[in-house]
Write a protein that holds these residues in place. Structure first.
Motif: not given
Ligand code: FES
Ligand code: HEM
Lengths: 167, 216
Positions: A105, A107-108, A125-127, A140-141
């Motif tokens: 992902c 994002h993180l 992880c954060h949807g 959030p990505p």
């Molecule tokens: S790591 Fe995928 S949404 Fe945060």
């Protein structure tokens, strides 16, 4: 040190000459030690990595419009050791085009999955959500899924450098 | 016996005056339990240093061995679970206590002139403690450790402009691997303790030199 006697004709007093010299040699010594130490510590960040092309899958085996996760085995140099490792790559055949996504992902860096019902890549992880073209559709990505540079040789899909598209 | 040795040393080093100076240092009237949290943090740090030194007797910072060596400590070494547990729990407690200490300093206004520099040293100390936590968390090299570090280093990677470089410096390359583990270990047991020792010396020197801040 204003009350230091200054010997006539000397532009710099003996004392300040000595402190400057001491300061300068201190600097020189620090540099002499600091430059190799910094190079030593930062070396892994400074060397250029040579990217090898990885064989992912036979082009024919990729279903149309249906993302497929492929686990690719490859050898990686890890410091002093060389290891057999597995890397997941998502491949998608859209029309005539084949895309290879990094399985992490943007994002993180969690691993995401494909949700067939909603037709989205979903990150637990954060949807975070991405459509089949890798564009962010939720969460959030900050940018679309990262793609690998690809080429086809003898009917096999090869993945090379990871490209990052700012979104 | 003890007195004789003490007198013998005092004759050569004039210890008594120094010892009296430390033990009989007057404490201001307004000092209460709220002023204990810095000292509690320091006590915890001493315990961390001790348990950490002993953990290093068995721990091996290499991908093939790290997890196994940690399991070995927990399963087979006498008091292994206890020592590891103390080091783990102590790490969290130290961070909690330092935050409480910081809050106390904030609400008693003890950061104001002439103690601004000691506040700044305190902030650096806070980051050093968090650095211990971040580097230490990876060392067991299990799934949780690995992914926490993957995500944590990715955060550094999202810093504008220098993010990519920062990520590689932290990981020792683009990928998490042997080099990440060795550098986290080195930072955890050498670099951070060295920094911590120096900063604490400054912190305590300033507290002593400037005295505890007055009552509200
Ligand atoms: S790591 Fe995928 S949404 Fe945060
Ligand atoms: C490693 C962590 C730290 C340790 C071991 C520590 C220890 C101590 C000790 C023992 C004192 C004496 C008074 C007291 O205990 O309250 C003190 C005072 C002080 N600390 Fe810390 N400290 C740490 C971190 C911090 C942090 C994070 C801050 C703030 C950002 C800070 C700011 C101060 C200030 C300003 C004083 C002077 C307070 C006064 O004079 O009343 N310290 N510290």
């Amino acid at each position: 040190m204003d009350n230091q006697p200054k010997t006539a004709g000397e532009p710099v007093s003996r004392r300040s000459f000595l402190s400057y010299s001491l300061g300068l040699s201190g600097l020189a010594f620090s540099a002499l030690l600091g430059v190799p130490l910094a190079g030593f510590a930062l070396n892994p960040a400074l060397v250029k990595e040579n990217v090898k092309w990885l064989e992912v899958i036979n082009i024919e085996e990729i279903p149309a419009d249906q993302p497929l996760r492929v686990n690719v085995k490859f050898r990686r140099k890890d410091g002093w050791a060389e290891k057999e490792e597995t890397k997941s790559i998502w491949v998608v055949k859209l029309g005539g085009e084949v895309i290879a996504y990094s399985a992490l992902c943007t994002h993180l860096g969690c691993a995401y999955t494909w949700r067939e019902e909603q037709k989205v890549f979903y990150c637990p992880c954060h949807g975070g959500m991405f459509d089949i073209q890798g564009n962010v559709t939720g969460g959030p990505p900050p940018r679309p899924l990262d793609r690998y540079e690809t080429k086809v040789e003898n009917g096999r899909l090869l993945a090379g450098r990871l490209m990052r598209k700012e979104g | 016996m003890f007195n004789q040795v003490y007198d013998w040393m005092d004759e050569r080093l004039q210890l008594k005056a120094t010892v009296r100076n430390i033990l009989e240092h007057p404490v201001p009237d307004h000092v209460n339990f709220l002023h204990c949290f810095g000292g509690i943090t320091f006590t915890l740090i001493v315990v961390q240093a001790l348990t950490g030194m002993f953990l290093a007797l068995y721990y091996v910072p290499a991908p093939e061995q790290a997890f196994a060596s940690v399991e070995y400590i927990s399963r087979e070494v006498a008091f292994g679970k206890a020592i590891r547990g103390m080091h783990r729990v102590g790490a969290s407690l130290a961070v909690i206590m330092v935050v409480v200490h910081m809050v106390r300093v904030y609400f008693t206004g003890a950061y104001k002139k002439p103690r601004e520099m000691n506040w700044l040293i305190g902030v650096t100390l806070l980051f050093v403690l968090l650095g211990f936590g971040f580097t230490g968390y990876l060392l067991p090299w299990d799934q949780k450790a690995y992914w926490a570090t993957a995500v944590g280093t990715n955060m550094a990677g999202s810093v504008p402009v220098i993010g990519d470089f920062l990520l590689k410096v932290l990981r020792g390359g683009t990928e998490l691997g042997s080099l990440t583990l060795t550098r986290f270990y080195a930072v955890h047991i050498w670099f951070l303790p060295a920094g911590l020792t120096g900063l604490l010396a400054l912190h305590f020197y300033m507290v002593r030199k400037q005295g505890i801040a007055g009552p509200l």
